[in-house]
Design an enzyme around this catalytic site. Structure first.
Site, PDB file in Angstrom:
ATOM      1  N   THR A  32      15.039  23.043  21.967  1.00 38.76           N
ATOM      2  CA  THR A  32      16.487  23.073  21.847  1.00 38.76           C
ATOM      3  C   THR A  32      16.997  22.052  20.829  1.00 38.76           C
ATOM      4  O   THR A  32      16.417  20.989  20.630  1.00 38.76           O
ATOM      5  CB  THR A  32      17.175  22.813  23.199  1.00 38.76           C
ATOM      6  OG1 THR A  32      17.193  21.397  23.478  1.00 38.76           O
ATOM      7  CG2 THR A  32      16.481  23.555  24.326  1.00 38.76           C
ATOM      8  N   ASP A  54      23.266  22.067  24.096  1.00 37.81           N
ATOM      9  CA  ASP A  54      23.755  20.707  24.313  1.00 37.81           C
ATOM     10  C   ASP A  54      23.633  20.447  25.808  1.00 37.81           C
ATOM     11  O   ASP A  54      24.218  21.185  26.607  1.00 37.81           O
ATOM     12  CB  ASP A  54      25.209  20.600  23.856  1.00 37.81           C
ATOM     13  CG  ASP A  54      25.801  19.209  23.990  1.00 37.81           C
ATOM     14  OD1 ASP A  54      25.318  18.428  24.839  1.00 37.81           O
ATOM     15  OD2 ASP A  54      26.758  18.896  23.262  1.00 37.81           O
ATOM     16  N   ASN A  81      14.059  15.513  27.067  1.00 41.04           N
ATOM     17  CA  ASN A  81      13.947  14.499  26.019  1.00 41.04           C
ATOM     18  C   ASN A  81      15.286  14.124  25.395  1.00 41.04           C
ATOM     19  O   ASN A  81      15.444  13.010  24.904  1.00 41.04           O
ATOM     20  CB  ASN A  81      13.009  14.999  24.914  1.00 41.04           C
ATOM     21  CG  ASN A  81      13.070  14.129  23.685  1.00 41.04           C
ATOM     22  OD1 ASN A  81      12.585  13.013  23.670  1.00 41.04           O
ATOM     23  ND2 ASN A  81      13.714  14.629  22.624  1.00 41.04           N
ATOM     24  N   TYR A 145      22.955   1.298  27.553  1.00 42.55           N
ATOM     25  CA  TYR A 145      21.818   2.200  27.334  1.00 42.55           C
ATOM     26  C   TYR A 145      20.778   2.052  28.440  1.00 42.55           C
ATOM     27  O   TYR A 145      20.307   3.049  29.008  1.00 42.55           O
ATOM     28  CB  TYR A 145      21.189   1.908  25.967  1.00 42.55           C
ATOM     29  CG  TYR A 145      19.890   2.652  25.731  1.00 42.55           C
ATOM     30  CD1 TYR A 145      19.890   4.014  25.469  1.00 42.55           C
ATOM     31  CD2 TYR A 145      18.664   1.987  25.792  1.00 42.55           C
ATOM     32  CE1 TYR A 145      18.698   4.699  25.264  1.00 42.55           C
ATOM     33  CE2 TYR A 145      17.468   2.668  25.580  1.00 42.55           C
ATOM     34  CZ  TYR A 145      17.495   4.026  25.323  1.00 42.55           C
ATOM     35  OH  TYR A 145      16.310   4.696  25.129  1.00 42.55           O
ATOM     36  N   LYS A 149      18.878   4.486  31.579  1.00 44.28           N
ATOM     37  CA  LYS A 149      17.432   4.661  31.745  1.00 44.28           C
ATOM     38  C   LYS A 149      16.952   4.115  33.089  1.00 44.28           C
ATOM     39  O   LYS A 149      15.985   4.643  33.666  1.00 44.28           O
ATOM     40  CB  LYS A 149      16.690   3.999  30.585  1.00 44.28           C
ATOM     41  CG  LYS A 149      16.976   4.651  29.238  1.00 44.28           C
ATOM     42  CD  LYS A 149      16.606   6.142  29.219  1.00 44.28           C
ATOM     43  CE  LYS A 149      16.781   6.758  27.849  1.00 44.28           C
ATOM     44  NZ  LYS A 149      16.375   8.177  27.818  1.00 44.28           N
ATOM     45  N   VAL A 178       9.913   3.651  18.884  1.00 38.03           N
ATOM     46  CA  VAL A 178       9.235   4.804  18.287  1.00 38.03           C
ATOM     47  C   VAL A 178       9.966   5.192  17.012  1.00 38.03           C
ATOM     48  O   VAL A 178      11.203   5.136  16.945  1.00 38.03           O
ATOM     49  CB  VAL A 178       9.214   5.999  19.269  1.00 38.03           C
ATOM     50  CG1 VAL A 178       8.682   7.251  18.594  1.00 38.03           C
ATOM     51  CG2 VAL A 178       8.369   5.666  20.491  1.00 38.03           C
TER      52      VAL A 178
END
Length: 301
Positions: A32, A54, A81, A145, A149, A178
């Protein structure tokens, strides 16, 4: 055996690499993205079926469910993800920005998992949430943020306990830094928030803005990693962990991936929290007792 896997946020970086990795293993990938140019790029990969999606849009999620149901492939795995990343002192965030961060990073996986739960129960499939090492640690400016998580960590654990009796395993992959576009994409918002600084925080914010506008020259490749000299990993390490979570007969509950420096940082933070918890009234384990507990859990892994 060929499996059908849905990967959200597959336009670039981690999501794109996961999709590429899976299709090279000859699995069918529903990948997606939101933008037409990203969907076109995904369509160039063999075994990939792009879907405009979305994760904050219930209507688009329902359409994706119908699309996959109509293809008759079922669904063996869901990789949550899609995510946003950004920084800034708490007081510089407005409510709209904070809600958007949670809407994508936390409510997105919840919406997707609920929507596709019927298919995953039918296949006794897997759910893999892409979290972050920030789900276990945090520091100033990273608060909003890492809140999302940390919430994803709790969601993953509770969801696993609910679904495992019915044959669906839920894992979380916890990357460090990453190589991806998440940082550049977040940069305008980061700058805007630090520009909102007011007294007594102005000088601190100006120092951060100066470091953004005038970055230090990169350290040599031989220089050791540190907070000032981060060494982002290839997204391949995330893709490999995702594949283990999706296909192994003994999937792990969590996969901490990244550099040794990042792993040391997480382990030390968790040990510090353990020691602080042990200082609570009624606990106060001795060092030998704590080592005994560690030995006990090491043998269970």
């Amino acid at each position: 055996m060929r499996k059908s896997i849905l990967v959200t946020g597959a336009s670039t970086g981690i999501g794109y690499d996961i999709s590429r990795h899976l299709c090279e293993l000859d699995h069918l990938v529903y990948a997606t993205a939101r933008k037409t140019e990203d969907l076109d790029k995904l369509a160039d990969l063999n075994n990939v079926v792009p879907i405009r999606l979305d994760v904050s849009s219930p209507g688009q999620i329902r359409a994706a469910v119908s699309f996959i149901e109509n293809r008759g492939t079922g669904l063996d795995g869901l990789v949550n993800n899609a995510g946003l990343g950004s920084l800034g002192p708490f007081y510089t965030w407005n409510e709209t920005e904070l809600k958007q961060l949670f809407d994508v990073n936390t409510f997105g996986p919840w919406r997707m998992s609920n929507a596709f739960l019927g298919m995953l129960l039918a296949s006794q499939g897997r759910i893999v949430n892409i979290g972050s090492q920030g789900g276990m640690i945090t520091q100033k400016y990273f608060g909003p943020y890492t809140m999302t998580k940390h919430a994803l960590e709790a969601y993953t654990t509770a969801m696993r306990e609910e679904l495992e009796p019915y044959g669906v395993h839920v894992s979380i992959v916890q990357p460090g830094g990453v190589e991806s576009n998440i940082g550049p994409n977040a940069l305008p918002g980061i700058i805007e928030r630090f520009k909102r600084a007011s007294a007594p925080f102005i000088k601190e914010a100006e120092a951060v803005l100066s470091s953004i506008e005038n970055p230090k020259p990169p350290a040599s490749a031989e220089a050791p990693e540190s907070a000032e000299n981060r060494k982002p990993s290839s997204p391949v390490i995330v893709s490999e962990a995702v594949c283990h979570a999706l296909f192994s007969e003994s999937p792990q509950n969590s996969y901490l991936v990244g550099t040794r420096w990042e792993g040391d940082r997480v382990i030390n933070a968790l040990l510090k929290r353990l020691v602080q918890a042990n200082q609570s009234p009624g606990l106060n384990y001795t060092l030998e007792e704590l080592i005994g507990l560690l030995d006990k859990y090491m043998t269970k892994v």
